[in-house]
Enzyme design. Structure first.
Site, PDB file in Angstrom:
ATOM      1  CE  LYS A 112      -4.150  -2.225   1.461  1.00 19.76           C
ATOM      2  NZ  LYS A 112      -3.792  -3.607   1.806  1.00 19.76           N
TER       3      LYS A 112
HETATM    4  C1  LIG Z   1      -4.459  -4.673   1.370  1.00 22.56           C
HETATM    5  C2  LIG Z   1      -3.723  -5.933   1.272  1.00 22.56           C
HETATM    6  C3  LIG Z   1      -4.136  -6.950   0.411  1.00 22.56           C
HETATM    7  C4  LIG Z   1      -5.399  -6.843  -0.413  1.00 22.56           C
HETATM    8  O1  LIG Z   1      -5.266  -5.909  -1.448  1.00 22.56           O
HETATM    9  P1  LIG Z   1      -6.546  -5.368  -2.242  1.00 22.56           P
HETATM   10  O2  LIG Z   1      -6.062  -4.308  -3.133  1.00 22.56           O
HETATM   11  O3  LIG Z   1      -7.494  -4.868  -1.189  1.00 22.56           O
HETATM   12  O4  LIG Z   1      -7.106  -6.532  -2.970  1.00 22.56           O
HETATM   13  C5  LIG Z   1      -3.344  -8.080   0.323  1.00 22.56           C
HETATM   14  N1  LIG Z   1      -2.224  -8.213   1.061  1.00 22.56           N
HETATM   15  C6  LIG Z   1      -1.805  -7.268   1.894  1.00 22.56           C
HETATM   16  C7  LIG Z   1      -0.570  -7.488   2.701  1.00 22.56           C
HETATM   17  C8  LIG Z   1      -2.524  -6.088   2.039  1.00 22.56           C
HETATM   18  O5  LIG Z   1      -2.092  -5.137   2.872  1.00 22.56           O
END
Ligand SMILES: *Cc1c(COP(=O)(O)O)cnc(C)c1O
Length: 468
Positions: A112
């Site tokens: 993220k």
């Molecule tokens: C947010 C997250 C996901 C999921 O990602 P999306 O874009 O919501 O599908 C998967 N793995 C980790 C470690 C995350 O932080």
């Protein structure tokens, strides 16, 4: 480039307004009117670009009406310069024609950061230009919150409120949020689960008076700018895995569907992607959908991969809009049905089109632990719980072994130390900049899971801060 809402009933906006607005006023999600195109010849020329130069090339067409090339270059350089490797997103060989794309080299150790570090700087740029201020409210199942807080801390024109489900994020995740003591950062531990947090945020956005009063904005993956920044690492990794001379497959551990949708955008822009494999934990709404053509939410289970403990995948709406050839009225019907009944079904034609590009697999906690242990024994590579589900899904559902498979490693194993240790016998160490995390002071408020109380809390806090 203008942006339109999936629901077809909100004004067309330019990039800067889409950035600040988040959810469209008709309840839909914004998307660009058209997809910029890159031919195979264009792609071949992009192979030698640095991550930063590639990011500028891929994102400029989406923003150039309001952000100049020089401004974008400065923001992108600043964003990825703060990551812990020059490569930004290293592609590591795991097995035969199988790669892991490490997306955990930002400040909070999850993918993220790749979008939110960019988003925070882009917010700052646009707000400074306009002389305005924002209140950001977001829900987190763990990783979004810390990444958003890191991206917005100490920015004068932003107040940020992050709601997490009380007791349902890992201690590392909570501490990464609650130990940021900046005055503009407000953590709330809310009663309920992640979907309750997300519903509270949605209700705040639906309250137009409140929304205008506090100049509300979102950092959840409903924000188009996040998707846009994530498109870049698909180009980056595909070019390293052999595109455009070969097509590439991706496996993506999936929750809100934002990450995999960014890959779909890359495909729409001309990147030769032949398959997406989505990986789920016990919260398998999307896998059930692929199996049955029926989207139906159930209760949320707590798992060892908490960032995917989600039953409603907001970004799926964008993907549906594309597969429906942008038919807003068909989309509205499905969303209305989902809202009223908790389920909707799609046509056979829709499912055929989906299955041309997508497959998926689910793993429960025991299956996830086995994957971590097996991969560690086989290769010495330590996966986190989410990335392990990506690897498992890739291996279970790969269509063509001749096509390179890139698995997105979405978090560093040290974010989920207990589950990783139990699965592998190895305690994953936090990187140096976080090594004293367990000793740091924490600050957060606890609220029951109620919309009215949350709203009142935000208003009171903003007044105390002189921002309302
Ligand atoms: C947010 C997250 C996901 C999921 O990602 P999306 O874009 O919501 O599908 C998967 N793995 C980790 C470690 C995350 O932080």
């Amino acid at each position: 480039m203008k942006y339109i809402s999936t629901r077809g009933n909100a004004p067309k906006l330019a990039f800067d307004d889409v950035l600040l607005t988040g959810l469209a006023r008709d309840g839909g999600l914004y998307l660009p009117e058209t997809w910029p195109q890159f031919s195979a010849a264009d792609l071949a020329k992009m192979k030698d670009l640095s991550y930063v130069d590639l990011a500028v090339k891929v994102m400029l067409p989406f923003v150039e009406e309001v952000v100049s090339r020089d401004e974008l270059t400065k923001i992108v350089t600043d964003t990825y310069g703060a990551f812990d490797t020059d490569d930004v997103a290293p592609l590591v060989k795991l097995g035969d024609n199988e790669y892991v794309l490490e997306l955990f080299h930002g400040p909070t150790l999850a993918f993220k950061d790749y979008a939110l570090q960019f988003l925070g700087r882009m917010f700052d740029h646009v707000l400074t230009k306009r002389g305005s201020k924002l209140t950001i409210v977001g829900a987190t199942s763990g990783d979004t919150g810390s990444a958003a807080i890191e991206a917005c801390r100490d920015r004068d024109n932003i107040e940020i409120f992050i709601l997490h489900p009380k007791g349902k994020v890992s201690e590392v995740q909570r501490r990464q949020m609650s130990t940021v003591l900046s005055d503009n950062v407000h953590n709330i531990a809310l009663g309920g689960n992640f979907d309750d947090c997300q519903n509270t945020v949605k209700a705040l956005f639906a309250d137009e008076t409140f929304r205008d009063e506090v100049n509300l904005s979102a950092v959840n993956s409903i924000n188009w700018a996040r998707i846009m920044a994530q498109v870049v690492y698909y180009f980056w990794s595909a070019l390293r895995a052999g595109a455009p001379d070969t097509s590439v497959a991706y496996a993506v551990p999936t929750g809100n569907f934002g990450n995999v949708f960014a890959g779909y955008v890359a495909k729409q822009m001309g990147l030769p992607i032949s398959q997406f494999v989505i990986g789920s934990n016990a919260n398998d709404i999307l896998i059930r959908f692929i199996e049955t053509g029926r989207m139906e939410s159930k209760d949320v289970y707590e798992t060892t991969s908490p960032s995917m403990d989600i039953q409603i995948s907001s970004n799926f709406e964008r993907f549906m809009f594309e597969l429906l050839d942008r038919d807003s009225s068909a989309l509205n019907d499905a969303m209305q049905e989902f809202k009223e009944t908790g389920h909707f079904a799609v046509t056979d034609l829709f499912m055929e089109r989906l299955k041309e590009v997508m497959d998926g697999e689910r793993f429960d906690d025991a299956g996830t632990a086995k994957l971590i242990g097996d991969v560690y024994k086989e290769t010495g590579y330590l996966l986190d719980t989410h990335s392990a589900i990506g690897v498992g899904a890739a291996r279970a559902r790969r269509w063509d072994k001749a096509v390179p498979m890139v698995i997105l490693a979405t978090a560093h194993p040290a974010k989920f130390p207990d589950a990783v240790k139990a699965a592998s016998g190895v305690h994953p160490e936090l990187p140096a900049h976080l090594s004293d995390l367990y000793e740091r002071e924490e600050k957060y408020s606890e609220l029951p899971g109620s919309f009215e109380i949350t709203k009142a809390y935000i208003e009171k806090t903003l007044k105390e801060r002189g921002k309302l």
